[in-house]
Design a protein around this motif. Sequence first.
Motif, PDB file in Angstrom:
ATOM      1  N   ASN A   1     -10.611  13.778  -6.209  1.00  0.00           N
ATOM      2  CA  ASN A   1      -9.881  13.553  -4.961  1.00  0.00           C
ATOM      3  C   ASN A   1      -8.602  12.754  -5.199  1.00  0.00           C
ATOM      4  OD1 ASN A   1     -11.842  14.922  -3.503  1.00  0.00           O
ATOM      5  ND2 ASN A   1     -12.988  13.076  -2.991  1.00  0.00           N
ATOM      6  N   THR A   2      -8.707  11.755  -6.075  1.00  0.00           N
ATOM      7  CA  THR A   2      -7.525  10.956  -6.423  1.00  0.00           C
ATOM      8  C   THR A   2      -6.473  11.820  -7.099  1.00  0.00           C
ATOM      9  OG1 THR A   2      -8.871   8.955  -6.719  1.00  0.00           O
ATOM     10  CG2 THR A   2      -6.692   8.970  -7.749  1.00  0.00           C
ATOM     11  N   ALA A   3      -6.908  12.643  -8.051  1.00  0.00           N
ATOM     12  CA  ALA A   3      -5.981  13.490  -8.813  1.00  0.00           C
ATOM     13  C   ALA A   3      -5.311  14.521  -7.913  1.00  0.00           C
ATOM     14  CB  ALA A   3      -6.730  14.182  -9.950  1.00  0.00           C
ATOM     15  N   VAL A   4      -6.082  15.124  -7.020  1.00  0.00           N
ATOM     16  CA  VAL A   4      -5.519  16.129  -6.120  1.00  0.00           C
ATOM     17  C   VAL A   4      -4.491  15.487  -5.189  1.00  0.00           C
ATOM     18  CG1 VAL A   4      -6.055  17.663  -4.178  1.00  0.00           C
ATOM     19  CG2 VAL A   4      -7.488  17.696  -6.224  1.00  0.00           C
ATOM     20  N   ALA A   5      -4.787  14.276  -4.694  1.00  0.00           N
ATOM     21  CA  ALA A   5      -3.848  13.575  -3.809  1.00  0.00           C
ATOM     22  C   ALA A   5      -2.548  13.265  -4.540  1.00  0.00           C
ATOM     23  CB  ALA A   5      -4.491  12.296  -3.279  1.00  0.00           C
ATOM     24  N   ILE A   6      -2.670  12.836  -5.794  1.00  0.00           N
ATOM     25  CA  ILE A   6      -1.473  12.546  -6.601  1.00  0.00           C
ATOM     26  C   ILE A   6      -0.670  13.823  -6.823  1.00  0.00           C
ATOM     27  CG2 ILE A   6      -0.685  11.892  -8.925  1.00  0.00           C
ATOM     28  CD1 ILE A   6      -3.022   9.872  -8.973  1.00  0.00           C
ATOM     29  N   ALA A   7      -1.367  14.902  -7.179  1.00  0.00           N
ATOM     30  CA  ALA A   7      -0.677  16.185  -7.426  1.00  0.00           C
ATOM     31  C   ALA A   7       0.065  16.653  -6.183  1.00  0.00           C
ATOM     32  CB  ALA A   7      -1.699  17.233  -7.872  1.00  0.00           C
ATOM     33  N   GLU A   8      -0.558  16.528  -5.026  1.00  0.00           N
ATOM     34  CA  GLU A   8       0.082  16.961  -3.779  1.00  0.00           C
ATOM     35  C   GLU A   8       1.305  16.106  -3.464  1.00  0.00           C
ATOM     36  OE1 GLU A   8      -3.078  16.788  -0.955  1.00  0.00           O
ATOM     37  OE2 GLU A   8      -3.896  18.768  -1.507  1.00  0.00           O
ATOM     38  N   ARG A   9       1.179  14.788  -3.678  1.00  0.00           N
ATOM     39  CA  ARG A   9       2.325  13.898  -3.432  1.00  0.00           C
ATOM     40  C   ARG A   9       3.483  14.218  -4.362  1.00  0.00           C
ATOM     41  NH1 ARG A   9      -1.341   9.815  -2.207  1.00  0.00           N
ATOM     42  NH2 ARG A   9      -1.485   9.126  -4.370  1.00  0.00           N
ATOM     43  N   TYR A  10       3.170  14.384  -5.653  1.00  0.00           N
ATOM     44  CA  TYR A  10       4.224  14.626  -6.641  1.00  0.00           C
ATOM     45  C   TYR A  10       4.911  15.969  -6.406  1.00  0.00           C
ATOM     46  CZ  TYR A  10       3.065  10.487  -9.419  1.00  0.00           C
ATOM     47  OH  TYR A  10       2.894   9.195  -9.854  1.00  0.00           O
ATOM     48  N   ARG A  11       4.126  16.968  -6.012  1.00  0.00           N
ATOM     49  CA  ARG A  11       4.719  18.287  -5.756  1.00  0.00           C
ATOM     50  C   ARG A  11       5.608  18.256  -4.516  1.00  0.00           C
ATOM     51  NH1 ARG A  11      -0.750  21.624  -7.302  1.00  0.00           N
ATOM     52  NH2 ARG A  11      -0.184  22.182  -9.448  1.00  0.00           N
ATOM     53  N   SER A  12       5.160  17.576  -3.459  1.00  0.00           N
ATOM     54  CA  SER A  12       5.946  17.538  -2.220  1.00  0.00           C
ATOM     55  C   SER A  12       7.209  16.694  -2.385  1.00  0.00           C
ATOM     56  CB  SER A  12       5.099  16.992  -1.068  1.00  0.00           C
ATOM     57  OG  SER A  12       4.742  15.641  -1.298  1.00  0.00           O
TER      58      SER A  12
ATOM     59  N   LYS B   1       0.842  -1.204   0.000  1.00  0.00           N
ATOM     60  CA  LYS B   1       0.000   0.000   0.000  1.00  0.00           C
ATOM     61  C   LYS B   1       0.871   1.246   0.000  1.00  0.00           C
ATOM     62  CE  LYS B   1      -3.670   2.160   2.780  1.00  0.00           C
ATOM     63  NZ  LYS B   1      -4.457   2.052   4.027  1.00  0.00           N
ATOM     64  N   LEU B   2       0.417   2.269  -0.718  1.00  0.00           N
ATOM     65  CA  LEU B   2       1.136   3.538  -0.761  1.00  0.00           C
ATOM     66  C   LEU B   2       0.762   4.359   0.463  1.00  0.00           C
ATOM     67  CD1 LEU B   2       3.065   4.878  -2.880  1.00  0.00           C
ATOM     68  CD2 LEU B   2       1.110   6.276  -3.548  1.00  0.00           C
ATOM     69  N   GLU B   3       1.773   4.758   1.227  1.00  0.00           N
ATOM     70  CA  GLU B   3       1.546   5.593   2.407  1.00  0.00           C
ATOM     71  C   GLU B   3       1.454   7.062   1.987  1.00  0.00           C
ATOM     72  OE1 GLU B   3       0.725   4.054   4.871  1.00  0.00           O
ATOM     73  OE2 GLU B   3       2.150   2.607   5.667  1.00  0.00           O
ATOM     74  N   LYS B   4       1.000   7.905   2.898  1.00  0.00           N
ATOM     75  CA  LYS B   4       0.816   9.325   2.573  1.00  0.00           C
ATOM     76  C   LYS B   4       2.118  10.011   2.190  1.00  0.00           C
ATOM     77  CE  LYS B   4      -3.403  10.175   5.255  1.00  0.00           C
ATOM     78  NZ  LYS B   4      -4.030  10.978   6.334  1.00  0.00           N
ATOM     79  N   ASP B   5       3.222   9.536   2.745  1.00  0.00           N
ATOM     80  CA  ASP B   5       4.507  10.168   2.432  1.00  0.00           C
ATOM     81  C   ASP B   5       5.120   9.636   1.140  1.00  0.00           C
ATOM     82  OD1 ASP B   5       5.252   7.638   3.140  1.00  0.00           O
ATOM     83  OD2 ASP B   5       6.639   8.219   4.724  1.00  0.00           O
ATOM     84  N   GLY B   6       4.383   8.749   0.450  1.00  0.00           N
ATOM     85  CA  GLY B   6       4.871   8.215  -0.819  1.00  0.00           C
ATOM     86  C   GLY B   6       5.635   6.918  -0.688  1.00  0.00           C
TER      87      GLY B   6
END
Length: 374
Positions: free
Chosen positions: A220-231, A141-146
């Motif tokens: 929601n999925t897209a926003v979560a991906i965008a936030e992960r990729y940016r961080s 599973k992918l965690e919030k920190d990637g």
Amino acid sequence: MTNRESHFSASQHPFLYFQVLFLTAQFEAAVAFLFRVERLRSHAVHVALVLYELRLLLKSLGQSAQLLSQEPGDPPMIRRLNFIRLLMLYTRKFESTDPREALQYFYFLRNEKDSQGENMFMRCVSELVIESREFDMLLGKLEKDGSRKPGIIDKFAGDTRSIISKVALEAENKGLFEEAVRLYELAKNPDKVLELMNKLLSPVIAQVSVPQSNKERLKNTAVAIAERYRSQGTAAEKSFNSTFYLLLDLMTFFDEYHAGHVDRAYDVIERLKLLPLTQESVEERVAAFRSFSDEVRHNLSEVLLAAMNILFTQYKRVRGAPAGTPGRSQITIEDRGMQLRSQARALITFAGMIPYNMAGDTNARLVQMELLMN
């Protein structure tokens, strides 16, 4: 039943007949016979696994062969066991309800290949994950920190990324794009993540956002991906990257538009520089349009109609303002009305110049709204 089975009353004494075959080194026939008896099937499989590990099992050359077969040139008494088929038939009854257990058996196929040269362990794992939908449990599973939380597969394979990529491709080929996105992200493949997200987002961005809707879930999925990729500083191939973030911005535009926030929607479309809002910028925007992906072009009709409707709404508001009311840019009401009409004409010109066939009566509706502003 064969004459030998009748002689030994095999149906009444299956263990006796199994012993006869086994003790005369007819291991393959012994296993195949025991496998035919439903209540003894698990014994047959476990005997076969021991023989396989001891390299005492004569295997069929092809996966499509019968459970027990003979190849041209084999001595008359020699039979070959289709070991792959044996395991797949056995696990079929419980693989969807107990994928952990099935994975234990599939691990024995790690050195086997099918007729196309594909590793059978990877193929079976792929099919198991797709059928059971136990993505997190089996693959991690992918965690919030990637980071990736390990799955059961980590106990069996060192190169988990190739297995996850294989399952992701299988999911994509079956049209399970949302599942494939999760798996490609787990396999650290941002190109495929954004390529598929663009395909998923394109049909829904112009829709009205409703709780629990397809659009809301994908957003929601897209926003979560965008936030992960940016961080994390993750970037996909440039075209996928730019299309993804443009589609997200267009989704924001439509959300503001459908909510009736016409000024905020106007600000978004002005900032994106997707459409010309002056006659001087028409040719530049037409030239830029050629570089847009199909996922963006697909929404052009809706974007144009929404933009024109925003201009028309602002025009009606300006025309209905009392004398002396300052305009949006502190200019006179008449000047603001002329500016809005000029912007509407720029949209009409742009729509007529772009090399793209827009949906239905888009041009007619654009012209109709523009005429109402005169």
